[in-house]
Design a protein around this motif. Structure first.
Motif, PDB file in Angstrom:
ATOM      1  N   GLY A   1       0.733  -1.251   0.000  1.00 30.13           N
ATOM      2  CA  GLY A   1       0.000   0.000   0.000  1.00 30.13           C
ATOM      3  C   GLY A   1       0.766   1.307   0.000  1.00 30.13           C
ATOM      4  O   GLY A   1       0.201   2.354   0.205  1.00 30.13           O
ATOM      5  N   LEU A   2       2.068   1.293  -0.206  1.00 36.36           N
ATOM      6  CA  LEU A   2       2.799   2.557  -0.243  1.00 36.36           C
ATOM      7  C   LEU A   2       3.629   2.629  -1.518  1.00 36.36           C
ATOM      8  O   LEU A   2       4.043   1.607  -2.036  1.00 36.36           O
ATOM      9  CB  LEU A   2       3.732   2.683   0.962  1.00 36.36           C
ATOM     10  N   PRO A   3       3.869   3.816  -2.030  1.00 34.98           N
ATOM     11  CA  PRO A   3       4.725   3.947  -3.209  1.00 34.98           C
ATOM     12  C   PRO A   3       6.097   3.332  -2.974  1.00 34.98           C
ATOM     13  O   PRO A   3       6.574   3.327  -1.840  1.00 34.98           O
ATOM     14  CB  PRO A   3       4.828   5.455  -3.394  1.00 34.98           C
ATOM     15  N   PRO A   4       6.766   2.805  -3.961  1.00 32.72           N
ATOM     16  CA  PRO A   4       6.342   2.860  -5.366  1.00 32.72           C
ATOM     17  C   PRO A   4       5.394   1.750  -5.773  1.00 32.72           C
ATOM     18  O   PRO A   4       4.860   1.764  -6.867  1.00 32.72           O
ATOM     19  CB  PRO A   4       7.663   2.705  -6.119  1.00 32.72           C
ATOM     20  N   LEU A   5       5.148   0.761  -4.866  1.00 30.22           N
ATOM     21  CA  LEU A   5       4.348  -0.366  -5.308  1.00 30.22           C
ATOM     22  C   LEU A   5       2.855  -0.105  -5.169  1.00 30.22           C
ATOM     23  O   LEU A   5       2.051  -0.640  -5.892  1.00 30.22           O
ATOM     24  CB  LEU A   5       4.723  -1.620  -4.520  1.00 30.22           C
ATOM     25  N   GLY A   6       2.449   0.682  -4.198  1.00 32.24           N
ATOM     26  CA  GLY A   6       1.027   0.902  -4.013  1.00 32.24           C
ATOM     27  C   GLY A   6       0.328  -0.340  -3.550  1.00 32.24           C
ATOM     28  O   GLY A   6       0.946  -1.276  -3.056  1.00 32.24           O
ATOM     29  N   ASN A   7      -0.949  -0.412  -3.739  1.00 33.30           N
ATOM     30  CA  ASN A   7      -1.739  -1.529  -3.234  1.00 33.30           C
ATOM     31  C   ASN A   7      -2.193  -2.425  -4.368  1.00 33.30           C
ATOM     32  O   ASN A   7      -3.274  -2.974  -4.339  1.00 33.30           O
ATOM     33  CB  ASN A   7      -2.944  -1.023  -2.462  1.00 33.30           C
TER      34      ASN A   7
END
Lengths: 114, 116
Positions: B95-101
């Motif tokens: 859930g956090l940049p750079p991967l996101g959710n």
């Protein structure tokens, strides 16, 4: 907004047939995913996409292909259907990182392979 | 990869009583934890979520708590009503940049039945 639209709602295939499950969203979401739901196993990720032209494998990708040529559409292709692919398939979309994290699901496609 | 375990698999509660569903996760980098409700024959719908910088979040009769040290989070439903009967799924992602959710890992679900 229609949200996430999946077609068809029901499908029966014979073993070895191929087909495409359609998924479209009109919310300009960056992220889209395909899940399958089987009794007692929750929702398992098949493939996902973080934007047009970008796809990656999830937990159970074998036997499935995806492409993301536009932001709106994310079709799932079954290459040669097998009885083990009998399941309910859900497409989902999310605004992506930094905006809001919640996934919105489509109404599902119930697939039976005989 | 992430592994999410959910308990119990079935739960019956008298109307008006509280219900608690618990989940544990394995990836210490996970920091976004949504809960979904799925009524029979319907799609999963997000009912509440929590991020790792928050220990508890409430929305009317629903609350979620998170213990990052122990890697577990719970859903609490108070004053249960017949319409709360459904299957509930917990999930986790980084859930956090750079991967996101982009990758949600779900638990196997809890079938909650409210007894009138």
């Amino acid at each position: 907004n229609a949200g996430v639209t999946q077609t068809p709602k029901f499908q029966v295939l014979k073993t070895g047939q191929s087909m495409t499950l359609q998924c479209a969203q009109d919310m300009n979401h960056e992220y889209m995913s395909w899940y399958r739901q089987d009794p007692g196993m929750g929702l398992r990720l098949i493939h996902y996409s973080v934007g047009a032209g970008i796809t990656d494998q999830g937990e159970v990708p074998n036997g499935y292909n995806v492409s993301r040529s536009t932001t709106e559409d994310f079709p799932l292709r079954l290459l040669s259907a097998a009885p083990s692919q009998t399941s309910v398939y859900f497409c989902a979309s999310s605004p992506g990182q930094g905006i809001g994290y919640g996934y919105t699901f489509g109404s599902g496609t119930r697939l039976t392979v005989v | 990869g992430e592994n999410v375990e959910q308990h119990p698999s079935t739960l019956s509660v008298q109307e008006g009583d509280s219900a608690v569903i618990k989940c544990t996760y394995s990836d210490s980098a996970s920091n976004y934890f949504p809960w979904y409700k799925q009524e029979l024959g319907k799609r999963p719908q997000l009912i509440i979520d929590i991020r790792s910088n928050v220990g508890e979040k409430k929305d009317q009769r629903i609350a979620v708590t998170l213990n990052k040290t122990a890697k577990h989070f719970s859903l609490h439903i108070t004053e249960t009503q017949p319409e709360d009967s459904a299957v509930y799924f917990c999930a986790a992602s980084r859930g956090l940049p750079p991967l996101g959710n982009e990758k949600l890992t779900f638990g196997t679900g809890t079938r909650l039945t409210i007894i009138p």
